[in-house]
Design an enzyme around this catalytic site. Sequence first.
Site, PDB file in Angstrom:
ATOM      1  N   GLY A  54       0.988  -1.334   0.078  1.00 43.09           N
ATOM      2  CA  GLY A  54      -0.046  -0.077  -0.004  1.00 43.09           C
ATOM      3  C   GLY A  54       0.659   1.233  -0.201  1.00 43.09           C
ATOM      4  O   GLY A  54       0.300   2.321   0.210  1.00 43.09           O
ATOM      5  N   SER A  55       2.339   1.243  -0.366  1.00 43.88           N
ATOM      6  CA  SER A  55       2.966   2.178  -0.227  1.00 43.88           C
ATOM      7  C   SER A  55       2.557   3.396  -0.870  1.00 43.88           C
ATOM      8  O   SER A  55       2.506   3.657  -2.133  1.00 43.88           O
ATOM      9  CB  SER A  55       4.432   1.859  -0.542  1.00 43.88           C
ATOM     10  OG  SER A  55       5.516   3.119  -0.597  1.00 43.88           O
ATOM     11  N   ASN A  56       2.572   4.550  -0.136  1.00 41.49           N
ATOM     12  CA  ASN A  56       2.562   5.906  -0.711  1.00 41.49           C
ATOM     13  C   ASN A  56       3.750   6.482  -1.333  1.00 41.49           C
ATOM     14  O   ASN A  56       3.711   7.102  -2.475  1.00 41.49           O
ATOM     15  CB  ASN A  56       2.264   6.841   0.376  1.00 41.49           C
ATOM     16  CG  ASN A  56       0.891   6.577   0.888  1.00 41.49           C
ATOM     17  OD1 ASN A  56      -0.226   6.514   0.321  1.00 41.49           O
ATOM     18  ND2 ASN A  56       0.860   6.761   2.457  1.00 41.49           N
TER      19      ASN A  56
END
Length: 324
Positions: free
Chosen positions: A74-76
């Site tokens: 889910g890395s921004n």
Amino acid sequence: MALIPSPFPLAVLPTPLVRAHRLEQALGCGPVLVKRDDLIGFSCAGNKARPLEYLLGAARTEGCDVLVTGGGPGSNFCQAAAVAARTAGLDCVLVVPGASPAVLSPNLAMARACGARLHFTGEDREFVDAAVEAVASDLAAEGRRPLPLPRGGSTPVGALGFAMAARELAGQLDTLGMEPEAIVVATGSGGTQAGLVAGLRGLAKNWRLIGASVSRPVDEISARVLDIARGCARHHGSWELPRPEHVEVVDARGPGFGIPSAGDTRFARLAMETEGLVLDATYTAKSFRVTAELLQSGTPGPVVFWHTGGLVPAVAAFTQVRNT
Ligand SMILES: Cc1ncc(COP(=O)(O)O)c(C=O)c1O
């Protein structure tokens, strides 16, 4: 001597610093200011636009043609890095732990939509940085010029972006004639807080800066923040080297990484209802809860809540709301 690369411009700076009057009323507290890095003006990158300006500036100076980095599913940061690499004319490879999923997270879907190649390791999260180095070596063996970056882009060069942000905030507070009692920021891989620590030392400001740790125990992340902050200060050359007492971290993990506590959810709702602030469950809901509890426990204002973004997962969460 200064060793600061010329930044590759991405963000629209300065980001606004706004007074949150309705929130103050709801919490019954003194001035609260929100530093709106969620409105940074580059894609949905939030706080990560700032380090990427310096990392890409250095990459271009070194003639790199492909950015290799990684992060959780889910890395921004992965999304921000992919869009920034495309903007700077670099290819991008993202190393992601675990197996290739049937459905991508909104952040990874965005990254792939702008041309990033996704490399799923099949391994745990802690092996990502080693896998980034391995992918970069393979690319170099093929004749490419890779720039490997650890998760979060949290290096001394990346932290320069937030060292400059400390200067930006100081100028805005000066215009308002305010001195903050505290500044609160979400801390994950540590580069954001480290840059602020280095920048505040450079300005000789003894302002209280609190990192709300969302993923690591306090001792581990404090040491890491200090290490990056010192590396960042060395890049500048004439800034005072940060010391352990300049790094304050509180444990904001609650039930775990990416899992909001009841308090996180309650205060995030309050931020939305009073000021229209969109907070994500992993980072900003946790740092905002720390801010609100600090104010409620009697810390006088002005307190600065540094809104670091997280807009893609925050908005995606609203797509799951039932119409009841
Ligand atoms: C929205 C948001 N806030 C805060 C952070 C923490 O920044 P850092 O990893 O530099 O500690 C991140 C990291 O990805 C983030 O995405």
